[in-house]
Design an enzyme around this catalytic site. Sequence first.
Site, short mmCIF file in Angstrom:
data_model
loop_
_atom_site.label_atom_id
_atom_site.label_comp_id
_atom_site.label_asym_id
_atom_site.label_seq_id
_atom_site.Cartn_x
_atom_site.Cartn_y
_atom_site.Cartn_z
N ARG A 169 0.86 -1.19 0.00
CA ARG A 169 0.00 0.00 0.00
C ARG A 169 0.89 1.25 0.00
NH1 ARG A 169 -2.16 3.03 4.77
NH2 ARG A 169 -3.83 4.34 4.00
N HIS B 16 -2.83 10.89 1.03
CA HIS B 16 -2.25 10.71 2.36
C HIS B 16 -1.63 12.05 2.75
CE1 HIS B 16 -0.66 7.43 5.26
NE2 HIS B 16 -0.33 8.59 5.80
N GLU C 60 -7.17 8.46 6.71
CA GLU C 60 -7.39 9.12 7.99
C GLU C 60 -7.89 10.56 7.88
OE1 GLU C 60 -3.85 8.71 10.36
OE2 GLU C 60 -4.07 6.56 10.53
N ASN D 131 -6.82 1.71 10.40
CA ASN D 131 -5.49 1.99 10.95
C ASN D 131 -5.62 2.04 12.47
OD1 ASN D 131 -4.73 2.35 8.31
ND2 ASN D 131 -4.14 4.49 8.54
N TYR E 136 -3.44 2.15 16.22
CA TYR E 136 -2.19 2.31 16.97
C TYR E 136 -2.40 2.08 18.47
CZ TYR E 136 -0.06 3.60 12.64
OH TYR E 136 0.40 3.53 11.36
N GLU F 98 -3.01 -0.14 8.41
CA GLU F 98 -1.81 0.26 9.16
C GLU F 98 -1.92 -0.27 10.58
OE1 GLU F 98 -0.88 4.48 9.28
OE2 GLU F 98 -1.36 4.69 7.15
C1 GBH Z 1 -0.80 7.20 10.99
O1 GBH Z 1 -1.44 8.19 11.69
C2 GBH Z 1 -0.45 7.74 9.65
O2 GBH Z 1 -1.35 7.29 8.65
C3 GBH Z 1 0.96 7.49 9.24
O3 GBH Z 1 1.30 8.31 8.16
C4 GBH Z 1 1.87 7.69 10.43
O4 GBH Z 1 3.23 7.62 10.06
C5 GBH Z 1 1.53 6.66 11.45
O5 GBH Z 1 0.19 6.71 11.80
C6 GBH Z 1 2.33 6.76 12.73
O6 GBH Z 1 2.03 7.94 13.43
O7 GBH Z 1 -3.23 11.98 20.46
O8 GBH Z 1 -4.91 13.50 19.57
O9 GBH Z 1 -3.25 12.56 18.09
C7 GBH Z 1 -1.85 7.86 12.99
C8 GBH Z 1 -2.24 9.11 13.69
C9 GBH Z 1 -2.04 9.00 16.03
C10 GBH Z 1 -4.04 9.78 15.01
C11 GBH Z 1 -2.75 8.89 17.31
C12 GBH Z 1 -4.74 9.68 16.31
C13 GBH Z 1 -4.47 9.76 18.67
C14 GBH Z 1 -5.18 10.99 19.04
N1 GBH Z 1 -2.95 8.86 14.92
N2 GBH Z 1 -3.79 9.85 17.38
S1 GBH Z 1 -4.06 12.33 19.31
#
Ligand code: GBH
Length: 461
Positions: free
Chosen positions: A83, A127, A172, A301, A303, A367
């Site tokens: 991707r 993106h 996102e 996605n 995390y 992701e």
């Molecule tokens: C992804 O975003 C992206 O698609 C990617 O490009 C990036 O490299 C990867 O993750 C790693 O970061 O604490 O208010 O931000 C994930 C972004 C991170 C959005 C955690 C939501 C939690 C709320 N996410 N975030 S906040």
Amino acid sequence: SVSGDAELIAGLPAGFRWGVATSAYQIEGAVAVDGRTPSIWDTYCRVPGAIDNGDTGDVACDHYNRMPADIALIKELGFDTYRFSVAWPRVQPRGKGPANLAGIAFYDRLVDELLAQGIDPWVTLYHWDLPQELEDAGGWPVRDTAYRFADFAMLVFDALSDRVDTWTTLNEPWCSAMLGYAYGAHAPGRREYPAALAAVHHLLLGHGLATLQMREAAPRKIDIGITLNVATAYPASDAEPDVDAARRADGMGRRIYLDPLVHGQYPADVVADLAAEGVVLPVEEGDLELISAPIDVLGVNYYFSQKFTGYAEDGRIVGDDGLPISRTLPLDKPRTAMDWEIVPEGFTDLLVSIARDYPGLPMVITENGSAFDDHPDPTGFVDDTDRVTYFTTHLAAVAAAIQQGADIRGYLAWSLLDNFEWAYGYAKRFGIVRVDYESQTRTPKASALYLKSLAEQHRSQ
Ligand code: GBH
């Protein structure tokens, strides 16, 4: 362990995709060649203090010049899906007009290279790298940007749809809208709250317009979807203010996207919450029909997840602005180098909740991954046991969701390479392959070899 691996992969269906993901601005570099114009990230990287260490994507992983070797690496690591995203300002400089043939040619070669290696290309159209000229005209808070996006989508679709079967419109939209226009934490760095909600709607509108046009022009059956960053919002207790804070977080993070996409309506509770803040989504006649154009796959996605409370530290449940309190509390879990808590059970709960609320929507994990402080040995090898454990526990979380009825068709690790981690620059490393930014040497980490072995075992089971 080998028996642990066997147990893990036994929970994943036949035909499950094993892949890896990247995005254009994070790896390509070559920002001023072959007719590419600046995006909002080129501009934002020049804002003093915006990016750790003053880093930019000017060179990144130099993937634009090293693409064939990077594709060979994906092949060597045994992934069946790649991707990647298309840089809008490369393909359609300034965000309007005809395709820039030199820009298209890069993605043409990329797709051919993938197909030659037997790897399935999965295109993400957007993106986060909006052409700067479209931001100068107002950016995503302006309705016209949705139409500009659909035009761009069709330029790419016309060029690649003879060979590409799987398409994601947006990556996102929460990040584009909220981090970009409300919190000022991502490009373009604006802090304009009602405008950020207009951006949410226009991103979804752009998705719907592009989806319908691509569907109409499709030369054969293709899969179209959108990728969302979603998580489980846990209430800190059963007390009503905590439960309501979790409801609001879930509303603004998950349901404000999925309800219009799947059910053709914004969630009534979210609309009411916004009205209490004086915010009205700029919905016009027919928009929700466009936004709910059927999709074939939802990209997820994931995390981490968070716990929410509706109480301020002093116990109040309403702030000075008259609005209900909402803040996060630690779940008291171990953390990654991003300071994100490691919450695999939140992944299972999320996938099960999507399957329950939006039945019949196949999902692919587009992701999932983690940053840790990597310590390369003298050869550049990183024995990243913490990242391996993150993958193990999160794949087990996916298997658990499948067990509970969620329809999950594949798993794409974030990310192939260490890369430009947005506001964190190069300080944070999500790669399963180490990048030495001095020499541009790539060295697979233990986590890459681990995923390779899992995929191999799963295919031969
Ligand atoms: C992804 O975003 C992206 O698609 C990617 O490009 C990036 O490299 C990867 O993750 C790693 O970061 O604490 O208010 O931000 C994930 C972004 C991170 C959005 C955690 C939501 C939690 C709320 N996410 N975030 S906040």
